[in-house]
Design a protein around this motif. Structure first.
Motif, PDB file in Angstrom:
ATOM      1  N   ASP A 315      -0.825  -5.791  -2.967  1.00 20.18           N
ATOM      2  CA  ASP A 315      -0.385  -4.411  -2.711  1.00 20.18           C
ATOM      3  C   ASP A 315       0.666  -4.438  -1.605  1.00 20.18           C
ATOM      4  O   ASP A 315       0.335  -4.581  -0.427  1.00 20.18           O
ATOM      5  N   GLU A 317       2.168  -2.207  -0.124  1.00 18.62           N
ATOM      6  CA  GLU A 317       2.052  -1.121   0.842  1.00 18.62           C
ATOM      7  C   GLU A 317       0.756  -1.168   1.643  1.00 18.62           C
ATOM      8  O   GLU A 317       0.435  -0.232   2.372  1.00 18.62           O
ATOM      9  N   ASN A 320       1.146  -0.869   6.702  1.00 14.32           N
ATOM     10  CA  ASN A 320       2.203   0.122   6.894  1.00 14.32           C
ATOM     11  C   ASN A 320       3.386  -0.463   7.677  1.00 14.32           C
ATOM     12  O   ASN A 320       3.305  -1.559   8.222  1.00 14.32           O
ATOM     13  N   ASN A 321       4.469   0.308   7.742  1.00 14.90           N
ATOM     14  CA  ASN A 321       5.695  -0.194   8.359  1.00 14.90           C
ATOM     15  C   ASN A 321       5.628  -0.279   9.885  1.00 14.90           C
ATOM     16  O   ASN A 321       6.614  -0.638  10.534  1.00 14.90           O
TER      17      ASN A 321
END
Length: 650
Positions: A315, A317, A320-321
Motif C-alpha cells: 500500500d 499510502e 503518510n507524507n
C-alpha cells in the motif's frame, strides 16, 4: 662590557622558550651576553621554568599583554649591550649564529641591522627571511597570492625580495621581527619600536626607519635558525589577513603621507578578495562531504520507505507524507550531526567513528521517536534500515574522498609510527623510554649516530635518506644535547622526502616539532600518557556531553522530579550543551599543569563520592580518570548519579 643584549618576548610558549634559551646558551661562545625575557602575562609556568633552569636571565613580568613592540621596548631601555638581538621564543639558533652576526656588524659600521636565513620545523626555507618595502603593488601581490606564481621575480615578488636568492648575501629593505640583530647606536638614533603596532608590522616599520636614518639592513644566509611558527603557519589566514591589514594601515598613515587614501582603498579591496577566497575555500572543502552525505542519506530513506510500504504493506499510502517532510530530514540531520561531532569528517578517521556516529544518532532518534505524536511514528524498522544505509553511505563517501582527494586507499588513521633518534646511546635510550611509554603504536627503529662511536646504531647521519627508506621511518628526533644545531638544520634542509622532524632537549619531557611548512609548531609532551589529552578523547568527551545533554533535556519531564534543586538541573544541562561545563569532571579543581584541562563537571569522576579529599587522594583520582578515560566511564558515572544532576561541587 656587554657585547650583546638578547631580548625575547614570551606569551604562553613555555616549551618553545625553553628550547630557544638552550640553543642560545650553545651559541654564546666568547661573547659576553645578557638575556632578557619579557613575559606578557602568560598563564602557563613559563616564568617559573626560566627562574629554575635559567637563573641568569633577567625577567620582566607584565601584568597584562602589552604587545610585542612595547614589551621589546621595556628591555631595550634596560639593555647595556653594544648590540641588541630581538628574538622570537619559537626559534632555535645555530651554534655560529651570534658570532657570525657579531663579526659582520663589527666589520660593517654602516650596517644598522642584520638578519639571517630561517627554515621551519620541516626544514623548508621561510621566504620572510628577507623582504622588500611594502609598496602598493608588492602588498597587493602578496595579499592576493599572485607572488607565488612568480617567486623569483623582482616585481611580482617584491614583498619577499624574490630577485635575491635565499643563499645570497645582500642588503635588503625589510627584516623579520623573529630575528633582528641591531646596532645599539643605531637604535639610539632611530628610537624605540612603535608600540602602535601591537602585533605584526612593527618589523616593517623599524626596518624602514633604519634605512631612513642612513643605515643598511643586511641579509646574512651564512648562518641559519629554525623558526617554528613562520608566516606560512598562521592558524587562520582570514585572521592573519585582518591583522596584517590593520598593521599596514598604521604603516601607510605613518610613512606614505599624501598617498595613504589610495593605498588604503587598494588594501581594503585586497583584504576583501583574500577573505572571500579563504572563506569559500574553507567552507567548500569542509561542507561538501557533509552536503553529499545529507543528500544521500535523505534519498536512501525515501527509497527505503517506498520499498517498505510496497513490499510489506502493499500500500503506497500506508505511511503518510509526514515522513518526507519531517521524519526523513530529522533522521538525516541527527546522523550527520553525530558524525560531525564525533570527528568522522576529520582527515584522520576510523571505522570506529562511523559505527559510534550511527549508534549515537540512532539512540537519539529512537528516544525522540517515543516522544513524538502518533502521526509521526511511522515505523521503527525504517529507523533500523536507515541506520544500516547510513553506515554504508558514511563508509563509501569517506572511502571515495580519501581515494580521490588525498590519494589514500581506505581510512587514513595511521596504525603505527616508526621513528629514529639522532644522538648518543644514552640520550637515545632516554627518549625511547619516554616516547614508548606514551603510545604503544609508536615503534622505535634505532639510533642514528653522528659519528662512529662504537655503540649500536642503524647508520650514520650522512646516510639519513637511505636509512629512512630502509627502515620505513616516519619521524626523526634530534637530541639537542648531542646534535649541533647547524648539523640539525643542514640535515633537515637536505632531506628530499617527507619526514617529520622533532627536537628533544636534554633532561626535558617535551619534544617540539612542526610537521610541515603549512602547519603550526606542535608540542608533544611525553611521560604520563593521558587518554583525555588526545584529540579523540577530547572530541569523544565533548560529543558525549552534547548528545547526552539533548537526551537529558528530552527526558526532563521524568528526571527533574528526582532532583532536589530543579532549576539547577536545567541550568546545568544548558551549560553542558553550550560547552561551559562537562557532565563529568575532576574530583576537585586541579593545580597540576601536567593533567589535561577539562571543563568543570556537574558530576565527579570518582564513583565513590566519599573518597578522602586529601591532596594525594584527589590527585590520584584525577590522574586515573585522565589516563584511562573512555566514554563508557562517563556513562557509568552519569547513570549512577541521575538524581544528582542538579549538583554543583566545583
Amino acid at each position: 662590557m656587554v657585547d650583546l643584549s638578547v631580548i625575547i618576548v614570551n606569551y604562553n610558549v613555555r616549551y618553545f622558550l625553553e628550547q630557544c634559551l638552550l640553543s642560545l646558551a650553545k651559541a654564546t661562545h666568547h661573547l659576553h651576553i645578557e638575556t632578557f625575557v619579557v613575559d606578557n602575562d602568560s598563564s602557563d609556568d613559563s616564568m617559573q621554568m626560566v627562574r629554575e633552569k635559567f637563573p641568569d636571565v633577567k625577567l620582566i613580568e607584565n601584568k597584562k599583554n602589552v604587545g610585542f613592540s612595547a614589551a621589546n621596548n621595556q628591555a631595550i631601555i634596560q639593555s647595556s649591550g653594544k648590540y641588541i638581538l630581538l628574538l622570537n621564543p619559537d626559534t632555535i639558533l645555530s651554534e655560529d649564529t651570534l658570532v657570525e652576526c657579531f663579526d659582520y656588524m663589527q666589520s660593517h659600521e654602516q650596517a644598522g641591522a642584520v638578519c639571517v636565513k630561517m627554515i621551519d620545523g620541516s626544514g623548508q626555507y621561510l621566504p620572510e627571511s628577507k623582504r622588500g618595502k611594502p609598496t602598493l603593488t608588492a602588498s597587493m601581490f602578496k595579499m592576493t597570492g599572485i607572488y607565488k606564481l612568480f617567486p623569483k621575480n623582482a616585481f611580482f615578488n617584491a614583498y619577499y625580495a624574490g630577485d635575491i636568492d635565499e643563499n645570497q648575501e645582500a642588503d635588503i629593505e625589510v627584516m623579520t621581527g623573529a630575528f633582528m640583530f641591531l646596532r645599539k647606536s643605531a637604535v639610539e638614533k632611530v628610537g624605540l619600536l612603535d608600540d602602535a603596532f601591537f602585533m605584526y608590522g612593527e618589523d616593517i616599520d623599524y626596518s624602514y626607519r633604519i634605512l631612513e636614518a642612513g643605515y643598511t639592513n643586511h641579509y646574512l644566509p651564512k648562518t641559519t635558525i629554525i623558526h617554528f611558527k613562520g608566516e606560512s603557519t598562521k592558524k587562520s589566514s582570514i585572521n592573519y589577513t585582518r591583522i596584517f591589514y590593520n598593521a599596514m594601515i598604521i604603516f601607510v598613515k605613518k610613512h606614505y603621507k599624501g598617498k595613504g587614501r589610495i593605498y588604503i582603498l587598494a588594501l581594503q579591496l585586497a583584504v576583501v578578495l583574500r577573505a572571500i577566497t579563504a572563506i569559500f575555500q574553507v567552507w567548500f572543502s569542509k561542507a561538501l562531504p557533509i552536503l553529499i552525505d545529507l543528500a544521500l542519506i535523505y534519498s536512501s530513506l525515501i527509497l527505503i520507505k517506498d520499498w517498505w510500504v510496497n513490499f510489506y504493506f502493499n500500500d503506497p499510502e500506508h505511511i503518510n507524507n509526514s515522513f518526507e517532510k519531517f521524519n526523513a530530514p530529522f533522521y538525516t540531520i541527527v546522523w550527520v550531526l553525530t558524525a560531525l561531532t564525533l570527528g568522522h569528517y576529520r582527515k584522520i578517521s576510523s571505522w570506529n567513528k562511523v559505527f559510534k556516529s550511527v549508534a549515537f544518532g540512532t539512540a537519539i532518534i529512537l528516544i525522540t521517536y517515543g516522544l513524538l505524536d502518533v502521526q509521526f511514528r511511522n515505523s521503527r524498522l525504517l529507523i533500523l534500515f536507515g541506520s544500516f544505509a547510513t553506515t554504508m553511505i558514511f563508509v563509501l563517501t569517506k572511502f571515495l574522498k580519501n581515494l580521490f582527494v588525498i590519494n589514500t586507499f581506505g581510512f587514513t588513521s595511521r596504525k603505527y609510527i616508526n621513528y629514529a633518534v639522532v644522538g648518543s646511546k644514552s640520550e637515545s635510550d632516554r627518549i625511547e623510554r619516554l616516547i614508548s611509554s606514551e603510545n604503544g603504536k609508536i615503534n622505535f627503529q634505532g639510533r642514528i649516530a653522528l659519528e662512529d662511536d662504537g655503540e649500536e646504531n642503524i647508520g650514520n647521519i650522512d646516510h639519513l635518506t637511505d636509512i629512512t627508506d630502509a627502515y620505513h621511518i616516519h619521524e626523526v628526533i634530534f637530541s639537542q644535547k648531542d646534535t649541533p644545531a647547524g648539523i640539525m638544520m643542514e640535515t633537515m634542509s637536505k632531506m628530499n622526502k617527507e619526514i617529520d622532524f622533532r627536537v628533544a632537549p636534554a633532561d626535558a619531557l617535551t619534544i617540539i616539532s612542526s610537521r610541515s611548512k603549512d602547519k603550526q609548531g606542535e608540542l608533544i609532551t611525553v611521560g604520563l600518557s593521558f587518554q583525555l589529552s588526545s584529540k579523540e578523547g577530547q572530541s569523544n568527551k565533548r560529543a558525549l556531553d552534547f548528545l547526552l545533554s539533548i537526551v537529558l533535556l528530552l527526558l526532563c519531564p521524568i528526571l527533574v522530579f528526582f532532583q532536589k534543586h530543579k532549576s539547577h538541573y536545567f541550568s546545568n544541562i544548558f551549560s553542558v550543551m553550550s560547552g561551559k561545563k562537562s557532565l563529568v569532571g575532576y574530583v576537585e579543581p586541579i593545580e597540576d599543569t601536567q593533567l589535561p584541562a577539562i571543563k568543570s563537571g556537574v558530576l565527579k569522576c570518582a564513583f565513590n563520592n566519599s573518597v578522602a579529599h586529601t591532596p594525594e587522594a584527589v590527585l590520584n583520582e584525577n590522574i586515573y580518570y585522565a589516563q584511562h578515560y573512555t566514554i563508557w566511564k562517563d556513562l557509568e558515572v552519569i547513570i549512577k548519579n541521575l538524581n544528582k544532576l542538579d549538583g554543583k561541587y566545583i
